[in-house]
Design a protein around this motif. Structure first.
Motif, PDB file in Angstrom:
ATOM      1  N   ALA A 447       0.990  -1.138  -0.039  1.00 43.42           N
ATOM      2  CA  ALA A 447      -0.160   0.148   0.517  1.00 43.42           C
ATOM      3  C   ALA A 447       0.970   1.171  -0.252  1.00 43.42           C
ATOM      4  O   ALA A 447       1.879   0.910   0.942  1.00 43.42           O
ATOM      5  CB  ALA A 447      -1.553  -0.328   1.289  1.00 43.42           C
ATOM      6  N   LYS A 448       0.635   1.917  -0.522  1.00 41.95           N
ATOM      7  CA  LYS A 448       1.677   3.034  -0.958  1.00 41.95           C
ATOM      8  C   LYS A 448       1.568   4.097   0.145  1.00 41.95           C
ATOM      9  O   LYS A 448       0.823   4.275   0.557  1.00 41.95           O
ATOM     10  CB  LYS A 448       1.334   4.005  -2.374  1.00 41.95           C
ATOM     11  CG  LYS A 448       1.848   5.142  -2.990  1.00 41.95           C
ATOM     12  CD  LYS A 448       1.532   5.061  -4.056  1.00 41.95           C
ATOM     13  CE  LYS A 448       2.323   6.671  -4.295  1.00 41.95           C
ATOM     14  NZ  LYS A 448       1.754   7.402  -5.739  1.00 41.95           N
ATOM     15  N   PRO A 452       6.592  -0.444   4.388  1.00 45.22           N
ATOM     16  CA  PRO A 452       7.802  -0.206   5.449  1.00 45.22           C
ATOM     17  C   PRO A 452       8.300  -0.449   3.889  1.00 45.22           C
ATOM     18  O   PRO A 452       8.301  -1.122   3.018  1.00 45.22           O
ATOM     19  CB  PRO A 452       7.770  -0.462   6.444  1.00 45.22           C
ATOM     20  CG  PRO A 452       6.470  -0.934   6.975  1.00 45.22           C
ATOM     21  CD  PRO A 452       5.729  -1.025   6.324  1.00 45.22           C
ATOM     22  N   LYS A 453       9.024   0.342   3.889  1.00 45.88           N
ATOM     23  CA  LYS A 453      10.133  -0.091   2.384  1.00 45.88           C
ATOM     24  C   LYS A 453      11.148  -0.814   3.149  1.00 45.88           C
ATOM     25  O   LYS A 453      10.898  -1.950   1.618  1.00 45.88           O
ATOM     26  CB  LYS A 453      11.783   1.279   2.454  1.00 45.88           C
ATOM     27  CG  LYS A 453      12.571   1.337   1.444  1.00 45.88           C
ATOM     28  CD  LYS A 453      13.269   2.532   1.044  1.00 45.88           C
ATOM     29  CE  LYS A 453      14.895   2.278   0.347  1.00 45.88           C
ATOM     30  NZ  LYS A 453      15.671   3.444  -0.272  1.00 45.88           N
ATOM     31  N   ASN A 454      11.369  -2.002   3.533  1.00 44.55           N
ATOM     32  CA  ASN A 454      11.762  -2.533   3.759  1.00 44.55           C
ATOM     33  C   ASN A 454      11.317  -3.915   3.801  1.00 44.55           C
ATOM     34  O   ASN A 454      11.733  -5.369   2.949  1.00 44.55           O
ATOM     35  CB  ASN A 454      12.412  -2.873   5.840  1.00 44.55           C
ATOM     36  CG  ASN A 454      14.117  -1.904   5.903  1.00 44.55           C
ATOM     37  OD1 ASN A 454      14.424  -1.812   4.757  1.00 44.55           O
ATOM     38  ND2 ASN A 454      14.035  -1.821   7.174  1.00 44.55           N
ATOM     39  N   PHE A 459       9.379  -7.971   0.188  1.00 45.99           N
ATOM     40  CA  PHE A 459       8.358  -8.795  -0.800  1.00 45.99           C
ATOM     41  C   PHE A 459       8.036  -8.994  -2.358  1.00 45.99           C
ATOM     42  O   PHE A 459       8.027 -10.041  -3.423  1.00 45.99           O
ATOM     43  CB  PHE A 459       7.483  -7.619  -1.073  1.00 45.99           C
ATOM     44  CG  PHE A 459       5.736  -7.952  -2.220  1.00 45.99           C
ATOM     45  CD1 PHE A 459       4.531  -8.710  -2.216  1.00 45.99           C
ATOM     46  CD2 PHE A 459       6.086  -6.988  -3.051  1.00 45.99           C
ATOM     47  CE1 PHE A 459       4.049  -9.189  -3.177  1.00 45.99           C
ATOM     48  CE2 PHE A 459       4.636  -7.267  -3.935  1.00 45.99           C
ATOM     49  CZ  PHE A 459       4.441  -8.472  -4.609  1.00 45.99           C
ATOM     50  N   LEU A 460       9.433  -7.783  -2.811  1.00 43.29           N
ATOM     51  CA  LEU A 460      10.041  -7.657  -4.418  1.00 43.29           C
ATOM     52  C   LEU A 460      10.852  -8.869  -4.438  1.00 43.29           C
ATOM     53  O   LEU A 460      10.422  -9.392  -5.481  1.00 43.29           O
ATOM     54  CB  LEU A 460      10.718  -6.712  -4.760  1.00 43.29           C
ATOM     55  CG  LEU A 460       9.516  -4.641  -4.622  1.00 43.29           C
ATOM     56  CD1 LEU A 460      10.011  -4.047  -4.803  1.00 43.29           C
ATOM     57  CD2 LEU A 460       8.519  -5.290  -5.466  1.00 43.29           C
TER      58      LEU A 460
END
Length: 574
Positions: A447-448, A452-454, A459-460
């Motif tokens: 969700a934009k 959290p970035k981590n 996930f990617l």
């Protein structure tokens, strides 16, 4: 006051209009000078739009205003079940079964249908969650635009249009084949052969063109009317399908099932990739969400319920065919009608042919509804000229979009043979369904401005592992590698990637209806669709990439600048 005048002008404006502004109202296309300026800014504009994501509100509310008139909410779950039945049954089972049983799978075609049915059902789950929460005419185009961004959505949109054109053309050709087989035992009887044209394009089919024009004309006249005609015809079709299964097994010979795997296991999967065409059409139901009275309830019932039953019916029909007639003697163009003739039931030949014609006719009718609505939403986003988004004030249908799909598919049907069409269609369909599964995972785990970035990086990484291992399995299969070590390693990597994703926190919970066992079911859908894509063969893959390259050229020259202008119209007006 000025707004009132503008509104009045819009409502009284004729539906039938053809000015340049109706096709290209964006700032970039106002003059040659403005277009040259836009082209010079292609790189920064591409950077801006590459990963730009839409929103549910934009797709549901803002873009619908481009159509000027609303579509009519007139469908219930009952309509959707029969629309699904009418769209799916007849669009492939009477067309592709004979071709693939004869050329690739033999009696094991029943397993091909079971494999494709499982993959289709996984895609149905993904479609259902999106359609229930974002009930818009754009279907997969809108879903991908919301989750994966403009560029990926455009590639999907191009392939959606390709699917629409090829699917309608293939049905038109098949309708012609079955009608010809009722007159004479030659499915090409009504076609015109031109020796100067290359094979696959040298049998001209004027009857297919006429059928397409008539079916699309009915679809343009009104959604509820088309739904009612489909319901009546599907009742008759259901009765004949029961006849085919029952009498097929009565006249069955178990000896016809030997050998069961004449082309090996690889032939089963090659056939599964092509017979997937038989399951295309369920996405048309998701595409009718904007015209559904209660999409949150009706769409899950219509999609999941109908597709589960259709998978069972397909397997029984495929088994009945291969038990009636030896796979080497199956007619590749009109399998069922010729099969009954070969076992001495000549009268049944005409009954089956009429049912096949009916099935293909309702597939054309429902397909016309769904394809036009795909095109409408794509036009609402200005990826193609917005004139094709206009909804007719009297019929409540997108007439311009229907005319666009009809005219191009008629030209394709006039020239192209069925085997050329089916391989292109299957690749496009599988590609889109794979992207929908990816989009669902993105929807659940990202969700934009919230994730959290981590967690996003984790996930990617997991997503790329799932996709990479799925491609690895497909590559191993196509390299004719049959050892267990490679598949075990690839399968283990896929499992670890999915397991890693399962440990991550979900960022969104479905409000209405959700896919169970996330991330396992969407991840399995990804590997199934990529595996079937790999089974199509090199020629189909090359055709797909050539078509995609043409789409990207169009995007860079037209679509990119139109969507950029729309996204930044407030800034431009300032």
């Amino acid at each position: 006051m000025a707004e009132e005048k503008s509104s009045s002008s819009t409502t009284t404006r004729s539906y039938w209009r053809w000015s340049k502004k109706d096709f290209f109202p964006e700032t970039s296309f106002q003059s040659m000078s403005s277009y040259k300026t836009a082209i010079s800014q292609t790189c920064p504009r591409l950077t801006d739009r590459l990963l730009a994501r839409s929103s549910s509100t934009n797709e549901l509310v803002t873009l619908s205003k481009v159509s000027e008139n609303p579509m009519q909410k007139c469908l219930t779950w009952w309509d959707l079940i029969w629309l699904s039945f009418g769209s799916v049954v007849g669009s492939g089972i009477f067309v592709i079964t004979g071709q693939e049983a004869h050329n690739h799978a033999g009696p094991a075609i029943v397993l091909s249908y079971a494999i494709s049915g499982l993959s289709a059902l996984l895609s149905v789950f993904c479609y259902t969650e999106f359609a229930a929460e974002v009930p818009v005419a754009g279907g997969s185009f809108s879903f991908l635009r919301i989750e994966l961004g403009d560029f990926i959505a455009f590639l999907a949109a191009g392939n959606i249009l390709l699917e629409a054109l090829v699917g309608a053309a293939g049905l038109g050709r098949s309708w012609s084949s079955y009608f010809a087989s009722m007159i004479k035992s030659d499915s090409d009887f009504l076609r015109i052969k031109v020796d100067s044209l290359p094979d696959g394009f040298n049998l001209l089919d004027p009857l297919a063109v006429v059928v397409l024009l008539v079916a699309n004309g009915i679809a343009m006249s009104g959604t509820k009317r088309t739904s009612w005609l489909n319901w009546v015809a599907s009742l008759v079709s259901g009765a004949v399908i029961v006849f085919v299964i029952v009498f097929g097994f009565i006249h069955a010979k178990t000896s016809n099932l030997e050998p069961f795997f004449p082309f090996g296991v690889k032939g089963v999967f090659e056939a599964a990739a092509v017979v997937y065409w038989s399951y295309t059409g369920f996405d048309m139901v998701a595409n009718m969400a904007e015209e559904t009275k209660r999409p949150s309830r009706d769409i899950p019932i219509g999609l999941v319920g109908s597709m589960s039953g259709i998978t069972v019916v397909y397997c029984l029909m495929a088994l009945a065919l291969t038990m009636m007639v030896k796979y080497t003697e199956i007619d590749v163009n009109a399998a069922y009608s010729v099969a009954f003739e070969q076992i001495g039931m000549k009268w049944a030949k005409y009954l089956v042919s009429i049912c096949a014609l009916k099935g293909m006719t309702t597939s054309l009718l429902v397909g016309s509804l769904g394809q036009a609505r795909y095109t409408t939403q794509i036009a609402r986003a200005h990826m193609i000229p917005p004139i094709f988004a206009l909804v007719h004030p009297k019929t409540g249908t997108p007439v311009y979009a229907t005319l666009l799909v009809t005219s191009i598919s008629a030209i394709v049907a006039f020239f192209s043979s069925l085997d050329v069409l089916s391989s292109v269609l299957s690749f496009s369909t599988l590609f889109i369904f794979m992207l929908i599964a990816v989009a669902l995972l993105v929807r659940r785990y990202y969700a934009k401005d919230v994730t959290p970035k981590n967690d996003l990086i984790k996930f990617l990484i997991c997503l790329f592992i799932v996709i990479g291992s799925s491609i690895g399995v497909s590559a191993l299969w196509n390299s004719d590698e049959r050892g267990w070590i490679g598949y075990t390693v690839a399968g283990l990597v896929w499992f670890l990637g999915t397991l890693g994703m399962a440990f991550l926190s979900k960022q969104r919970v479905p409000k209405v209806w959700g896919v169970p066992l996330v991330p396992w079911l969407p991840s399995f859908s990804i590997v199934m669709n990529l595996f079937l894509i790999g089974s199509l063969g090199l020629v189909a893959i090359l055709r797909f990439f050539i078509c995609s390259a043409v789409m990207i050229v169009y995007y860079l020259l037209v679509g990119l600048h139109a969507t950029y202008d729309v996204a930044h119209q407030n800034e431009l007006s300032d």
